[in-house]
Write an enzyme that holds these catalytic residues in place. Structure first.
Site, short mmCIF file in Angstrom:
data_model
loop_
_atom_site.label_atom_id
_atom_site.label_comp_id
_atom_site.label_asym_id
_atom_site.label_seq_id
_atom_site.Cartn_x
_atom_site.Cartn_y
_atom_site.Cartn_z
N ASN A 156 0.81 -1.23 0.00
CA ASN A 156 0.00 0.00 0.00
C ASN A 156 0.84 1.27 0.00
O ASN A 156 0.52 2.24 -0.68
CB ASN A 156 -1.02 -0.02 1.14
N GLU A 255 3.60 -4.71 12.35
CA GLU A 255 2.64 -3.62 12.13
C GLU A 255 1.53 -4.20 11.25
O GLU A 255 1.77 -4.46 10.06
CB GLU A 255 3.33 -2.43 11.47
N CYS A 289 -3.17 1.55 6.40
CA CYS A 289 -3.60 0.80 7.59
C CYS A 289 -4.28 1.70 8.61
O CYS A 289 -5.07 1.25 9.41
CB CYS A 289 -2.40 0.13 8.22
N GLU A 468 7.62 0.61 16.65
CA GLU A 468 8.81 1.14 15.98
C GLU A 468 8.70 2.65 16.02
O GLU A 468 7.71 3.21 16.49
CB GLU A 468 8.94 0.56 14.58
#
Ligand code: NAD
Ligand code: 6OD
Length: 493
Positions: A156, A255, A289, A468
């Protein structure tokens, strides 16, 4: 036009195309844009070996300042090759050029600069230890790289997400093996060339192309000599990778997906909120996301917000990436469009009304083979409807009214995911109060996707594992060794 073959990059060189190749098509119109060499198990083994040799060579002894300088050179080369990266990203994804220019490619350079600064400024733990018997010691921690790190990323925001992981990994002195998504192999291939131009030592950056199961992804995650795995992608894939990493007890950083809520209170600035919601629902055709897929709106302003959103959706312009007026590109692939359309059908079955969109737009004969879908808003859905609970990953959101702040918080938190939320209010106290009660990795107030690369980034629940960003990245990509030096003349009897 000759169709290029994108190759794997191992130990500082692009290697001859493998026996196996797969096709990459442009989601704008379905045209073939590249053949991609699929890395087999031997190629992945060679990449791991190259990474290990790099760690054992001069790279393993390079100073922090030299590594920071190298990261800055990579960023400079990204700037110099900006247009090549832009072309690669846009033709793989079909996203508007303006978006790729402002977000994807710009952030790639920023990622390297940010982690160059952070590694150069990092401090290490140190303690003066004083024991009850009067002895003293100095404890301090050194940080060593994890080793050979697998970086597996989705389609993405291909270059943004890849460099978000590669930059801190290299800053900490690791060697990386990058596997981009099979849907977006191009920008990573350009980046491999940039690594060579920037003088990254052989074996420090390796690139393997391929798929997940029974392909490069699985060969990497099950490899006994991979020292850590950093992954961005679907929650279900994260779960599979976690199992693959378990036998060798390797650290993982995940993630994953999201089903993010926006909470709109009656005191919100309406115009600012509408603009913000449009960004948070439709940026990158909803394929971020962090995108909002659930909008809870205080009942007193429900109709006003709904009609404002519909009017704005009608202004979106689907079209070719390079046209300045284009706001919205296609989905990544026809396969992904099937998934999104399946959710549209289920939303209808579950009592939803598409107040705008809900189908495939007529893009004319030239673009008929593309993965186009209409930006869509649903009303009438129950909060418990499966389409309000599962990640769709498209240009779509369900709009639901609420009455009280407590109800809004409870609806927003009633999810298996926990990535992001946005709160829209002019009440400062409410903004802090509600944002603090969101069970997510990141909660925005009166904005969305505003990033500080030093801040923690990640999710809870199905949205991920670990954080992160800033010192969190430096911790994940390194292993501390604590050294304890006695400062006393005598050891106890
Ligand atoms: P995906 O999980 O299908 O694929 C991601 C990567 O994993 C690809 O490179 C793929 O080839 C690889 N892969 C797939 N199966 C594998 C396996 N068994 N072993 C090893 N590798 C495997 O995800 P996607 O469809 O490419 O991306 C969309 C998803 O990513 C969405 O769920 C989205 O929410 C999530 N995402 C999350 C974040 C975040 O920061 N939380 C960011 C971007 C995307
Ligand atoms: O901004 C970032 O650092 C980041 N990792 C964004 C993720 C976006 C998801 O699609």
């Amino acid at each position: 036009m000759t169709i290029p073959t994108l190759r794997n990059y191992i130990d500082g060189s692009f290697i001859d195309a493998a026996d196996m190749t797969f096709e990459k098509t442009n989601p704008v119109n379905g045209s073939l844009i590249a053949h991609v060499a699929e890395a087999d198990r031997d190629t992945v083994n060679a990449a791991v070996k190259a990474g290990r040799s790099a760690l054992e060579g001069p790279w393993g002894r390079m100073t922090v300042n030299d590594r920071a300088a190298l990261l800055r050179r990579i960023a400079d080369r990204i700037d110099a090759r900006f247009e090549d990266l832009l072309e690669a990203e846009v033709s793989d994804t079909g996203k508007p050029e303006t978006l790729a220019r402002e977000v994807d490619i710009a952030r790639a350079a920023a990622n390297f600069r940010a982690f160059a600064d952070m590694i150069a400024a990092q401090s290490l733990d140190s303690y003066l230890t004083e024991l009850p018997d009067g002895r003293q010691a100095l404890n301090y921690a050194l940080r060593k790289p994890l080793g050979v790190v697998a970086v597996i990323v989705p389609w993405n925001l291909p270059l943004l997400l890849l460099t978000w992981k590669v930059a801190p990994a290299i800053a900490c002195g690791n060697a990386v093996i990058v596997k981009p998504s099979e849907d977006t192999p191009s920008s990573a291939t350009v980046l491999a060339g940039i690594m060579s131009e920037a003088g990254v030592p052989n074996g420090v950056f390796n690139l393997v192309h391929g798929f997940g199961p029974d392909s490069a992804g699985e060969f990497l995650t099950t490899h006994p000599e991979i020292d850590g795995i950093t992954f961005t992608g679907e929650s279900a894939t994260g779960s599979t990778i976690m199992r693959a990493a378990a036998p060798n007890v390797r650290p993982v950083s995940f993630e994953l997906g999201g089903k993010n809520a926006a909470l709109v209170f009656e005191d919100a600035n309406v115009e600012k909120t509408l603009d913000g919601l449009m960004r948070s629902i439709f940026t990158n055709t909803g394929q971020v996301c962090l995108c909002t897929e659930r909008v809870y709106i205080q009942r007193t302003i429900f109709e006003k917000i709904v009609s404002g959103l519909v009017a704005r959706v009608q202004q979106l312009k689907l079209g070719m990436p390079h046209e300045d007026s284009t706001t919205t590109g296609p989905l990544i692939s026809l396969k992904h469009r099937e998934k999104v359309l399946d959710y549209f059908a289920r939303a209808k079955e579950q009592g939803g009304t598409a107040i705008v969109g809900g189908g495939i737009p007529d893009m004319g004969p030239d673009l008929a083979g593309g993965a186009w879908v209409e930006p869509t808003l649903w009303t009438g859905l129950n909060h418990d409807a499966p389409v309000m609970r599962e990640e769709v990953f498209g240009p779509v959101a369900g709009l639901i009214p609420f009455d009280t702040e407590e109800e809004a918080i409870s609806l927003a938190n009633d999810t298996a995911y926990g990535l992001a939320a946005s709160v829209w209010t002019s009440d400062l106290e409410r903004g802090h109060r509600v944002a603090g009660r969101m069970n997510v990795g990141i909660a925005w107030v009166n904005t969305w996707f505003m990033r500080d690369l030093r801040s923690p980034f990640g999710g809870m629940g199905l949205s991920g594992l670990g954080r992160e960003g800033g010192s969190h990245s430096l911790h994940f990509y390194s292993e501390p060794t604590n050294i304890c030096i006695s400062l006393s003349e005598v050891e106890p009897a």
